[in-house]
Design a protein around this motif. Structure first.
Motif, PDB file in Angstrom:
ATOM      1  N   ALA B 100       0.682  -1.244  -0.082  1.00  0.00           N
ATOM      2  CA  ALA B 100       0.096   0.149  -0.002  1.00  0.00           C
ATOM      3  C   ALA B 100       0.868   1.243  -0.092  1.00  0.00           C
ATOM      4  CB  ALA B 100      -0.899   0.004   1.251  1.00  0.00           C
ATOM      5  N   ALA B 101       2.030   1.159   0.829  1.00  0.00           N
ATOM      6  CA  ALA B 101       2.792   2.540   0.914  1.00  0.00           C
ATOM      7  C   ALA B 101       3.572   2.625  -0.301  1.00  0.00           C
ATOM      8  CB  ALA B 101       3.950   2.182   2.099  1.00  0.00           C
ATOM      9  N   ALA B 102       3.818   1.561  -0.962  1.00  0.00           N
ATOM     10  CA  ALA B 102       4.504   1.682  -2.522  1.00  0.00           C
ATOM     11  C   ALA B 102       3.637   2.059  -3.771  1.00  0.00           C
ATOM     12  CB  ALA B 102       5.457   0.319  -2.712  1.00  0.00           C
ATOM     13  N   THR B 103       2.404   1.968  -3.309  1.00  0.00           N
ATOM     14  CA  THR B 103       1.400   2.258  -4.622  1.00  0.00           C
ATOM     15  C   THR B 103       1.176   3.932  -4.708  1.00  0.00           C
ATOM     16  OG1 THR B 103       0.119   0.092  -4.289  1.00  0.00           O
ATOM     17  CG2 THR B 103      -1.043   1.747  -5.161  1.00  0.00           C
ATOM     18  N   GLY B 104       1.476   4.435  -5.879  1.00  0.00           N
ATOM     19  CA  GLY B 104       1.283   5.643  -6.058  1.00  0.00           C
ATOM     20  C   GLY B 104       1.719   6.626  -4.990  1.00  0.00           C
ATOM     21  N   SER B 105       1.201   7.676  -4.875  1.00  0.00           N
ATOM     22  CA  SER B 105       1.499   8.871  -3.818  1.00  0.00           C
ATOM     23  C   SER B 105       0.453   8.965  -3.111  1.00  0.00           C
ATOM     24  CB  SER B 105       1.983  10.118  -4.268  1.00  0.00           C
ATOM     25  OG  SER B 105       0.795  10.605  -5.040  1.00  0.00           O
ATOM     26  N   VAL B 106       0.338  10.010  -1.860  1.00  0.00           N
ATOM     27  CA  VAL B 106      -0.333  10.023  -0.930  1.00  0.00           C
ATOM     28  C   VAL B 106      -1.914  10.181  -1.517  1.00  0.00           C
ATOM     29  CG1 VAL B 106      -1.349  11.691   0.829  1.00  0.00           C
ATOM     30  CG2 VAL B 106       1.210  11.548   0.661  1.00  0.00           C
ATOM     31  N   ALA B 107      -1.936  11.156  -2.652  1.00  0.00           N
ATOM     32  CA  ALA B 107      -3.209  11.132  -3.006  1.00  0.00           C
ATOM     33  C   ALA B 107      -3.694  10.050  -3.564  1.00  0.00           C
ATOM     34  CB  ALA B 107      -3.264  12.502  -4.132  1.00  0.00           C
ATOM     35  N   THR B 108      -3.195   9.153  -4.321  1.00  0.00           N
ATOM     36  CA  THR B 108      -3.667   8.160  -4.803  1.00  0.00           C
ATOM     37  C   THR B 108      -3.911   7.123  -3.878  1.00  0.00           C
ATOM     38  OG1 THR B 108      -1.979   8.420  -6.699  1.00  0.00           O
ATOM     39  CG2 THR B 108      -3.063   6.172  -6.523  1.00  0.00           C
ATOM     40  N   GLN B 109      -3.127   7.035  -2.641  1.00  0.00           N
ATOM     41  CA  GLN B 109      -3.458   6.188  -1.640  1.00  0.00           C
ATOM     42  C   GLN B 109      -4.686   6.391  -0.748  1.00  0.00           C
ATOM     43  OE1 GLN B 109       0.111   6.126   0.848  1.00  0.00           O
ATOM     44  NE2 GLN B 109       1.449   5.324  -0.929  1.00  0.00           N
ATOM     45  N   ASN B 110      -5.240   7.794  -0.871  1.00  0.00           N
ATOM     46  CA  ASN B 110      -6.357   8.016  -0.312  1.00  0.00           C
ATOM     47  C   ASN B 110      -7.509   7.829  -1.159  1.00  0.00           C
ATOM     48  OD1 ASN B 110      -5.285   9.302   1.992  1.00  0.00           O
ATOM     49  ND2 ASN B 110      -5.017  11.344   0.975  1.00  0.00           N
ATOM     50  N   ARG B 111      -7.458   7.545  -2.348  1.00  0.00           N
ATOM     51  CA  ARG B 111      -8.447   7.468  -3.354  1.00  0.00           C
ATOM     52  C   ARG B 111      -8.520   5.807  -3.817  1.00  0.00           C
ATOM     53  NH1 ARG B 111     -12.910  10.139  -4.251  1.00  0.00           N
ATOM     54  NH2 ARG B 111     -12.801   9.670  -6.356  1.00  0.00           N
ATOM     55  N   GLY B 112      -7.323   5.223  -4.000  1.00  0.00           N
ATOM     56  CA  GLY B 112      -7.245   4.038  -4.602  1.00  0.00           C
ATOM     57  C   GLY B 112      -7.725   2.951  -3.636  1.00  0.00           C
ATOM     58  N   THR B 113      -8.546   1.988  -4.312  1.00  0.00           N
ATOM     59  CA  THR B 113      -9.137   0.765  -3.265  1.00  0.00           C
ATOM     60  C   THR B 113      -8.702  -0.565  -3.720  1.00  0.00           C
ATOM     61  OG1 THR B 113     -10.847   0.328  -4.640  1.00  0.00           O
ATOM     62  CG2 THR B 113     -11.256   2.358  -3.097  1.00  0.00           C
ATOM     63  N   LEU B 114      -8.415  -1.371  -2.738  1.00  0.00           N
ATOM     64  CA  LEU B 114      -8.197  -3.034  -3.019  1.00  0.00           C
ATOM     65  C   LEU B 114      -9.104  -3.312  -3.904  1.00  0.00           C
ATOM     66  CD1 LEU B 114      -7.052  -4.036   0.686  1.00  0.00           C
ATOM     67  CD2 LEU B 114      -5.617  -3.412  -1.349  1.00  0.00           C
ATOM     68  N   GLY B 115     -10.419  -3.302  -3.889  1.00  0.00           N
ATOM     69  CA  GLY B 115     -11.242  -3.960  -5.018  1.00  0.00           C
ATOM     70  C   GLY B 115     -11.281  -3.387  -6.354  1.00  0.00           C
ATOM     71  N   GLY B 116     -10.685  -1.856  -6.326  1.00  0.00           N
ATOM     72  CA  GLY B 116     -10.351  -1.391  -7.783  1.00  0.00           C
ATOM     73  C   GLY B 116      -9.104  -1.937  -8.256  1.00  0.00           C
ATOM     74  N   ASN B 117      -8.177  -2.142  -7.460  1.00  0.00           N
ATOM     75  CA  ASN B 117      -6.840  -2.994  -7.726  1.00  0.00           C
ATOM     76  C   ASN B 117      -6.923  -4.131  -8.361  1.00  0.00           C
ATOM     77  OD1 ASN B 117      -3.619  -3.511  -6.562  1.00  0.00           O
ATOM     78  ND2 ASN B 117      -4.016  -2.098  -8.177  1.00  0.00           N
ATOM     79  N   ILE B 118      -7.731  -4.971  -7.564  1.00  0.00           N
ATOM     80  CA  ILE B 118      -8.259  -6.429  -7.951  1.00  0.00           C
ATOM     81  C   ILE B 118      -8.743  -6.582  -9.291  1.00  0.00           C
ATOM     82  CG2 ILE B 118      -9.477  -8.515  -7.435  1.00  0.00           C
ATOM     83  CD1 ILE B 118      -8.719  -7.900  -4.361  1.00  0.00           C
ATOM     84  N   ALA B 119      -9.909  -5.682  -9.329  1.00  0.00           N
ATOM     85  CA  ALA B 119     -10.726  -5.737 -10.467  1.00  0.00           C
ATOM     86  C   ALA B 119     -10.204  -5.201 -11.774  1.00  0.00           C
ATOM     87  CB  ALA B 119     -12.107  -5.079 -10.254  1.00  0.00           C
ATOM     88  N   ASN B 120      -9.264  -4.030 -11.645  1.00  0.00           N
ATOM     89  CA  ASN B 120      -8.607  -3.655 -12.737  1.00  0.00           C
ATOM     90  C   ASN B 120      -7.952  -4.690 -13.364  1.00  0.00           C
ATOM     91  OD1 ASN B 120      -8.044  -1.080 -14.422  1.00  0.00           O
ATOM     92  ND2 ASN B 120      -6.217  -1.199 -13.529  1.00  0.00           N
ATOM     93  N   ALA B 121      -7.240  -5.734 -12.464  1.00  0.00           N
ATOM     94  CA  ALA B 121      -6.736  -6.841 -13.446  1.00  0.00           C
ATOM     95  C   ALA B 121      -5.439  -6.625 -13.962  1.00  0.00           C
ATOM     96  CB  ALA B 121      -7.689  -7.465 -14.006  1.00  0.00           C
ATOM     97  N   SER B 122      -4.633  -5.356 -13.598  1.00  0.00           N
ATOM     98  CA  SER B 122      -3.387  -5.272 -14.224  1.00  0.00           C
ATOM     99  C   SER B 122      -2.434  -6.116 -13.658  1.00  0.00           C
ATOM    100  CB  SER B 122      -2.911  -3.552 -13.786  1.00  0.00           C
ATOM    101  OG  SER B 122      -1.650  -3.674 -14.091  1.00  0.00           O
ATOM    102  N   PRO B 123      -1.847  -6.723 -14.706  1.00  0.00           N
ATOM    103  CA  PRO B 123      -0.486  -7.697 -14.157  1.00  0.00           C
ATOM    104  C   PRO B 123       0.686  -6.958 -13.589  1.00  0.00           C
ATOM    105  CG  PRO B 123      -0.506  -7.471 -16.594  1.00  0.00           C
ATOM    106  CD  PRO B 123      -1.607  -6.684 -16.135  1.00  0.00           C
TER     107      PRO B 123
END
Ligand SMILES: Cc1cc2nc3c(=O)[nH]c(=O)nc-3n(C[C@H](O)[C@H](O)[C@H](O)COP(=O)(O)OP(=O)(O)OC[C@H]3O[C@@H](n4cnc5c(N)ncnc54)[C@H](O)[C@@H]3O)c2cc1C
Ligand code: FES
Ligand code: FES
Lengths: 163, 287
Positions: B100-123
């Motif tokens: 989580a800490a390595a995903t994007g920056s503060v602003a992305t970490q405030n909005r990005g979700t685990l469900g979205g990360n899974i369903a976006n299905a990026s390798p």
């Protein structure tokens, strides 16, 4: 004819006052702020979440307004750079940016200041690593970052000494 | 080219039941919209073919982190910022906090979700390797009911997954069995903050008297979907970390991954780095 979505009315609290606007539900909050509400302090750099020029606070957290659809601003408390100064007097963080050369062309500055304020709200006495991390989503093409970093350090020191 | 905004609709359902009803009534027409950190980028690039979105951001049923005796359950809308603030996760599931800490920056970490990360299905996404290592289960809900699936078998091929139109990811469940395990996470990108991974490596092992009693390893950006490195795990189980064991495990890994050249890196670089990271993991186990 493609189907056309109607505009919706969105109510929010903007820089402390009740505000409402009409927009397409997926319009970027960034565009609503700049074009409809004429708050042009919030800038656009990349339009894809990478640069932080469009940073604002929404319900107390830092967000990139280029990635927020207008519909999700419904009921939100929003703070932009226009809501940072208190009347005519600049916020201590803004003053520190001026005093320490933290702003040059100024495009990244509103976003940098919002990111700095948000960082200080979470960590009133940040260490160097926390400052770097707090600003890591904001890009600057002018200053080389050190002056921005020093501005934040100076603002923290001033808050601590009450100077 | 920018999107033509009047073509896009978005509605906010009142609650989960209303959302699922909407998804069922017009199958495939409505698509969930969570934090928007993937969808808005596509919209802005004019690459969002889908036109109707259900704003699920406010659904309480998909929020919150619940800690129980056996499990920790995270709502699909859990953001990266929320993951990092949770003490149980920090103690028992540190790899998730690191990702989580390595995903994007503060602003992305405030909005990005685990469900979205899974369903976006990026390798190249960073939480999938961690979720595979922890053998996460995810609950999928629709108007017809709910089902739990093992995350490790959720993604089937590039951008394809065991999720149908009309379904939502509701929550993610982690079994609290990794507390004593040695855990390792490393994301390699162009820079520390805000870079999409060239490779992302997550692993954990339970050691018994210097031997690897149990081990889980998963790697991102080296295959069309997150790779669960089962052959590497097999080669390691029961072994004592050492040069020969490492060599065999690295060869198993090289045979298992199928990285490609893309704008972020090359296949050759990824092959070498994958081997190196496995070596670093074994050093952690030996240390
Ligand atoms: C600047 C920037 C940096 C980034 N860095 C990283 C990074 O380092 N690592 C990384 O992995 N990702 C990164 N991302 C990608 C993105 O932030 C993540 O994938 C994020 O987790 C997506 O979540 P979201 O809620 O914003 O998804 P959304 O954009 O709202 O949705 C993404 C997809 O998931 C679907 N969806 C969302 N929620 C559900 C649900 N509950 N059930 C079913 N389907 C659902 C949507 O329909 C859509 O297809 C980055 C993005 C940006 C803009
Ligand atoms: S314009 Fe929003 S992050 Fe760059
Ligand atoms: S001052 Fe010009 S981009 Fe930062």
């Amino acid at each position: 004819m493609p189907e056309r979505a109607r505009k919706i009315r969105v109510s929010c609290v903007l820089n402390g006052s009740a505000s409402s606007f009409e927009a397409h539900p997926m319009a970027r909050l960034l565009d609503v702020l700049r074009e409809d509400l004429k708050l042009t302090g919030t800038k656009e750099g990349c339009g894809e979440g990478e640069c932080g020029a469009c940073s604002i606070e929404m319900d107390g957290v830092l967000v990139n307004s280029c990635l927020v659809p207008a519909l999700q601003a419904q009921g939100a408390k929003i703070r932009t750079i226009e809501g940072v100064a208190i009347g005519e007097s600049l916020h201590a963080v803004q003053q520190a940016f001026i005093a320490h050369g933290g702003a040059q062309c100024g495009i990244c500055t509103p976003g940098m200041i919002l990111a700095a304020l948000n960082l200080l709200a979470r960590h009133p006495e940040p260490d160097d690593a926390q400052i770097r991390e707090g600003l890591s989503g904001n890009l600057c093409r002018c200053t080389g970052y050190m002056k921005i970093f020093e501005s934040v350090v100076a603002a923290v020191r001033r808050a601590e000494t009450g100077a | 080219m920018r999107a033509y905004l009047p073509a896009y609709e978005m509605e906010t359902p009142q609650d989960l039941a209303a959302a699922l009803e909407r998804l069922a009534a017009e199958s495939g027409v409505w698509k969930p919209f969570a934090g928007g950190t993937d969808l808005m980028v596509l919209l802005e690039a004019g690459k969002l073919p889908h036109k109707k979105f259900l704003n699920i951001w406010n659904l309480e049923e998909l929020r919150g982190i619940e800690v129980r005796t056996e499990h920790v359950t995270l709502g699909a809308l859990t953001t990266y910022a929320e993951v990092q603030r949770n003490e149980t996760l920090a103690r028992e599931f540190p790899l998730l906090c690191r990702a989580a800490a390595a995903t994007g920056s503060v602003a992305t970490q405030n909005r990005g979700t685990l469900g979205g990360n899974i369903a976006n299905a990026s390798p190249a996404a960073d939480s999938p390797p961690v979720l595979v290592v922890y053998d996460a289960e995810i609950e999928i809900v629709s108007a017809g009911g709910a089902r739990w699936v093992h995350y490790a078998s959720f993604h089937t091929e590039y951008k394809k997954m065991n999720l149908h139109a009309g379904e939502l990811i509701r929550r993610i469940r982690l079994t609290r069995k990794h507390a004593g395990w040695k855990q390792y996470f490393r994301k390699v990108g162009t820079r520390r903050a805000q870079a999409i991974s060239k490779i992302c490596f997550a692993a954990a092992a339970r050691m018994e008297a210097g031997r690897i009693a149990d081990v889980r390893i998963a790697v991102g950006s080296v295959a069309p979907i997150v790779l669960h490195a089962v052959r590497v795990e097999e080669s390691l189980r029961g072994q004592r970390p050492g040069d020969a064991v490492l060599q065999a495990a690295q060869d198993a890994l090289s045979a298992e991954i199928t990285p490609v050249d893309d704008m972020r890196s090359t296949a050759r670089y990824r092959r070498q780095v994958a081997r190196n990271l496995l070596g670093e993991f074994l050093e952690v186990l030996a240390g």
